[in-house]
Every structure is written in structure tokens, then in C-alpha cells.
Enzyme design. Structure first.
Site, short mmCIF file in Angstrom:
data_model
loop_
_atom_site.label_atom_id
_atom_site.label_comp_id
_atom_site.label_asym_id
_atom_site.label_seq_id
_atom_site.Cartn_x
_atom_site.Cartn_y
_atom_site.Cartn_z
CG HIS A 233 8.06 -7.48 -47.37
ND1 HIS A 233 9.21 -6.78 -47.13
CD2 HIS A 233 7.40 -6.79 -48.36
CE1 HIS A 233 9.24 -5.70 -47.91
NE2 HIS A 233 8.16 -5.68 -48.66
CG HIS B 20 7.47 -5.54 -53.08
ND1 HIS B 20 8.04 -5.60 -51.83
CD2 HIS B 20 8.19 -6.39 -53.87
CE1 HIS B 20 9.07 -6.43 -51.86
NE2 HIS B 20 9.19 -6.93 -53.08
CD GLU C 16 6.75 -1.16 -54.17
OE1 GLU C 16 5.78 -1.43 -53.44
OE2 GLU C 16 7.94 -1.34 -53.82
ZN LIG Z 1 7.63 -4.43 -50.19
#
Ligand SMILES: [Zn+2]
Length: 215
Positions: free
Chosen positions: A8, A100, A178
Site C-alpha cells: 500500500h 502486509h 501478513e
Molecule cells: Zn495489505
């Protein structure tokens, strides 16, 4: 040569027309980029991923690696997932790590590593080394952070996916991590703590180093 891909970007939310543009990821079409998630207290995923990458860069350099980041700061827009993959490909990266944090059901916690699934005719060359990379990252992250495998997805901290542009379009060994679930109060507390993020950076660096040195 390591490419770090902090997920992002800080400017994405203010530029929906740019990031919502659809791009081809072989198995389908996806937005160019997304805004990411945030903790209930408002700590954004883009800031988390940027901070971890920024902490990792000097550690990797100390370990002798050359480091390329897919974005220069946390105030820009994008780049598209297609371009993020292309950066690793052009750099002929030995390993690509996309960083992430998840925005899953609040009751789920823990981390998982996402491996590229097979896409016939496209990624045969990277699925095996990417798995080895992913296993090294998983072991180092669990050992270094004490975080458990995700309770809400995957199996033993691993997922295999064929819908992520960053993996589908990579010609170099690549995985996503993640790092935790930002919607879970316990994980959010950890991910929001600078000292814990330093542990994350140290752990991920150790995992990459293990992979790069053939361990
Ligand atoms: Zn992400």
C-alpha cells in the site's frame, strides 16, 4: 539482492482514481493498488509496512545484501502491483518480500506467509524457491516474534494463492507475509509498538538471510 515491497502507500486513499484502475494479474483483473487496513485505533497498514521495511534496510545491508524498495516513502500513490512485481524482476532480485498486515475477523490472530500457487505456463521457475523462501520467513518470524500461526486462515502459517498480482507477475522468488491481524486487539497492540516492529524487522531479516545463504 533483496527487494522489499511494503504494501500500500500513504497517498492511496486520496487518489482512488489512480489506485482503482484495473490491471491484469494473469488469473484475473485487480485494482492497481489498495488502501490497506488499519487498527481500531487508526494505525494504518501502509505506515506499518513502511516502518518495517525502513527498519529492515540497514539490517540487510549489514548482512551484506543490496536492498531495493518498491516505494521511496509513505506519502506517495501506488505503485501498481504490476509495477511492484516489475521492480523485483528488473532488479533480478534473489528474493522479494511483500510486507502486509491483515484486516480479518477480530477474533482471529497470528501471522501467515503467502506462497505463489502454480500458474501453468507462467511461474514454474519460482514456485519451488518461493516455497523455500516462505518456509525460512515463517520459521524466523515465529522464532523471533513469538507470534503464533494465524488462527483464522491457512494451515500452519502458510497459504498458497494465485490471485495476488505481486506473486503472479514475479519472475523472482517471492512471498507475502501478513504480519498479524490489525483487527485483533492483541495483534494490533503488538504491530503498533515500535519495539515490536524492530523485532519483526530483525526476524524477517534473519529469514531472508537464511534463505540467501542456502539454509
Ligand atoms: Zn495489505
Amino acid at each position: 539482492m533483496v527487494v522489499l515491497d511494503p504494501g500500500h502507500n500513504g497517498g492511496n486513499a486520496a487518489h482512488p482514481e489512480e489506485i482503482n484502475r484495473q490491471v491484469d494479474v494473469i488469473t484475473g483483473r485487480k485494482p492497481c493498488n489498495t488502501t490497506g487496513t488499519r487498527t481500531p485505533a487508526g494505525y494504518p497498514e501502509h505506515a506499518f509496512t513502511w516502518d518495517v521495511a525502513r527498519r529492515m534496510r540497514p539490517l540487510l545491508r549489514q548482512a551484506g545484501a543490496t536492498v531495493v524498495l518498491t516505494r521511496p516513502d509513505d506519502t506517495g500513490v501506488g505503485p501498481c502491483i504490476t509495477e511492484r512485481a516489475a521492480i523485483g524482476n528488473r532488479a533480478r532480485a534473489d528474493a522479494v518480500l511483500s510486507i502486509h498486515a491483515d484486516g480479518a475477523t477480530p477474533g482471529g490472530h497470528g501471522f501467515h506467509v503467502i506462497l505463489p500457487g502454480p500458474i501453468p505456463g507462467h511461474n514454474e521457475a519460482i514456485t519451488t524457491p518461493s516455497r523455500r523462501l516462505g518456509l525460512a520467513i515463517r520459521a524466523a518470524y515465529r522464532h523471533g516474534t513469538g507470534m503464533p500461526y494465524a488462527t483464522y486462515t491457512g494451515h500452519n502459517g502458510l497459504n498458497t494463492r494465485t490471485d495476488l498480482g505481486g506473486l503472479n507477475l514475479s519472475t523472482r522468488p517471492a512471498v507475502f507475509i501478513e504480519c498479524g491481524n490489525m483487527n485483533n486487539p492483541g495483534d494490533a497492540r503488538k504491530l503498533s509498538d515500535p519495539a515490536f516492529r524492530q523485532r519483526i524487522a530483525t526476524s524477517l531479516t534473519a529469514g531472508l538471510t537464511t534463505y540467501l545463504t542456502g539454509g
